[in-house]
Design an enzyme around this catalytic site. Sequence first.
Site, mmCIF file in Angstrom:
data_model
loop_
_atom_site.group_PDB
_atom_site.id
_atom_site.type_symbol
_atom_site.label_atom_id
_atom_site.label_comp_id
_atom_site.label_asym_id
_atom_site.label_seq_id
_atom_site.Cartn_x
_atom_site.Cartn_y
_atom_site.Cartn_z
ATOM 1 C CD GLU A 114 -49.794 -39.046 24.833
ATOM 2 O OE1 GLU A 114 -50.197 -38.950 23.656
ATOM 3 O OE2 GLU A 114 -49.374 -38.078 25.487
ATOM 4 C CD GLU A 134 -44.974 -37.959 21.508
ATOM 5 O OE1 GLU A 134 -44.078 -38.755 21.841
ATOM 6 O OE2 GLU A 134 -46.188 -38.215 21.631
HETATM 7 N N1 COA Z 1 -48.997 -39.199 11.293
HETATM 8 C C1 COA Z 1 -49.331 -39.217 9.986
HETATM 9 N N2 COA Z 1 -48.993 -40.226 9.156
HETATM 10 C C2 COA Z 1 -48.312 -41.243 9.677
HETATM 11 C C3 COA Z 1 -47.938 -41.300 11.029
HETATM 12 C C4 COA Z 1 -48.316 -40.212 11.858
HETATM 13 N N3 COA Z 1 -48.049 -40.178 13.164
HETATM 14 N N4 COA Z 1 -47.251 -42.443 11.244
HETATM 15 C C5 COA Z 1 -47.209 -43.092 10.066
HETATM 16 N N5 COA Z 1 -47.845 -42.368 9.116
HETATM 17 C C6 COA Z 1 -48.048 -42.722 7.693
HETATM 18 C C7 COA Z 1 -46.781 -42.515 6.879
HETATM 19 O O1 COA Z 1 -46.642 -41.165 6.500
HETATM 20 C C8 COA Z 1 -47.060 -43.423 5.703
HETATM 21 O O2 COA Z 1 -47.974 -42.791 4.848
HETATM 22 P P1 COA Z 1 -47.693 -42.773 3.233
HETATM 23 O O3 COA Z 1 -47.669 -44.229 2.866
HETATM 24 O O4 COA Z 1 -48.864 -42.030 2.676
HETATM 25 O O5 COA Z 1 -46.371 -42.099 3.056
HETATM 26 C C9 COA Z 1 -47.806 -44.595 6.355
HETATM 27 O O6 COA Z 1 -48.329 -44.111 7.586
HETATM 28 C C10 COA Z 1 -46.916 -45.775 6.656
HETATM 29 O O7 COA Z 1 -45.829 -45.335 7.463
HETATM 30 P P2 COA Z 1 -44.286 -45.627 7.119
HETATM 31 O O8 COA Z 1 -43.475 -44.577 7.773
HETATM 32 O O9 COA Z 1 -44.125 -45.797 5.647
HETATM 33 O O10 COA Z 1 -44.102 -47.045 7.831
HETATM 34 P P3 COA Z 1 -42.745 -47.626 8.394
HETATM 35 O O11 COA Z 1 -43.040 -49.045 8.773
HETATM 36 O O12 COA Z 1 -41.612 -47.375 7.471
HETATM 37 O O13 COA Z 1 -42.460 -46.795 9.737
HETATM 38 C C11 COA Z 1 -43.030 -45.788 11.860
HETATM 39 C C12 COA Z 1 -43.325 -46.909 10.835
HETATM 40 C C13 COA Z 1 -44.113 -45.920 12.936
HETATM 41 C C14 COA Z 1 -41.650 -46.011 12.472
HETATM 42 C C15 COA Z 1 -43.084 -44.422 11.170
HETATM 43 O O14 COA Z 1 -44.262 -44.349 10.403
HETATM 44 C C16 COA Z 1 -43.092 -43.264 12.128
HETATM 45 O O15 COA Z 1 -42.071 -42.938 12.694
HETATM 46 N N6 COA Z 1 -44.262 -42.617 12.325
HETATM 47 C C17 COA Z 1 -44.386 -41.436 13.171
HETATM 48 C C18 COA Z 1 -44.548 -41.847 14.624
HETATM 49 C C19 COA Z 1 -44.574 -40.609 15.501
HETATM 50 O O16 COA Z 1 -43.667 -39.816 15.515
HETATM 51 N N7 COA Z 1 -45.666 -40.486 16.299
HETATM 52 C C20 COA Z 1 -45.847 -39.365 17.184
HETATM 53 C C21 COA Z 1 -46.580 -38.298 16.488
HETATM 54 S S1 COA Z 1 -46.788 -36.875 17.492
#
Ligand code: COA
Length: 265
Positions: A114, A134
């Site tokens: 966004e 989402e």
């Molecule tokens: N909110 C809070 N923490 C988040 C986050 C979010 N939207 N996205 C990533 N993080 C954090 C993870 O919890 C992790 O923290 P930790 O090391 O303390 O456990 C850190 O960032 C690294 O993320 P990780 O998931 O380990 O990296 P990855 O490379 O394996 O995966 C993504 C990357 C982006 C695919 C995955 O983090 C993800 O799906 N994030 C959520 C995205 C999302 O749904 N956004 C919309 C939110 S409304």
Amino acid sequence: MNTSPVIAEQHGALRLLTLNRADKLNAFTPEMLAALEAGLDDALADDATRVIAITGSGPKAFAAGNDIERLVTLDSAGAYRDMVAGQRALLRLHESAKPTIAMVNGFALGGGFELALACDFVIASTKASFGFPEITLNTMPGWGGTQLAVAKMGLACAKRFVLSGRRHTAQECASFGFLHEIVEHDALFDTVREFAETLAVYDPFAMEMAKRALNRANEMPLSAGLDFEAAQYAVNFTSEGARAGLRQFMEKRLARRASTVTVTE
Ligand code: COA
């Protein structure tokens, strides 16, 4: 180590704002959102800044969206207020008087996508990817995503993102209409800076008036939009910048005509 949620740097006429929470993939907190708005205000108030770019810190992410750990603690009124706060910040970015560039260096998901869509230009590295996950959390975009995605890429592409929750690489997004350029990761900053320099030479008031007219295009019927455009044109026409720009063109023309006449004689 700089622990501010958003780091501001000046590179010539470019103000670069970097979201600074790399360990959480730059997921948004209210503090980060407030710092982004403050950084925007500061850049808008500074005459030396002509272009504003936003990027994410660390090797992986532009911004991975709203902080899910915080989101799960909210009740419905809290979620509503959070969405309104996000919408307000992104609307201010969308309407900012100075041109804005999303310098997308990695994941741009949810609120991160966004944020990119609220900028005037999206320049992405080959490592970037975009998505609205989402729906996979049984929620939906709430910081303007449904509206901005339709405005920037059309209803069909917007539905592909919002209803499937799928993440697309920058290369896959090349034809979707919202992405202006994809460059090698190491060339991202230089590309953004060079592009900002090409924008910075233009009169800031003409830029502001043109941007306002463009932004209204999706919101008004054509006749009202044309009236608005003509009014903006007239306001800009009286500015010193417009007078100087037109005069300079004519002076060059006249000088060229004079030199042609001398040669022929
Ligand atoms: N909110 C809070 N923490 C988040 C986050 C979010 N939207 N996205 C990533 N993080 C954090 C993870 O919890 C992790 O923290 P930790 O090391 O303390 O456990 C850190 O960032 C690294 O993320 P990780 O998931 O380990 O990296 P990855 O490379 O394996 O995966 C993504 C990357 C982006 C695919 C995955 O983090 C993800 O799906 N994030 C959520 C995205 C999302 O749904 N956004 C919309 C939110 S409304």
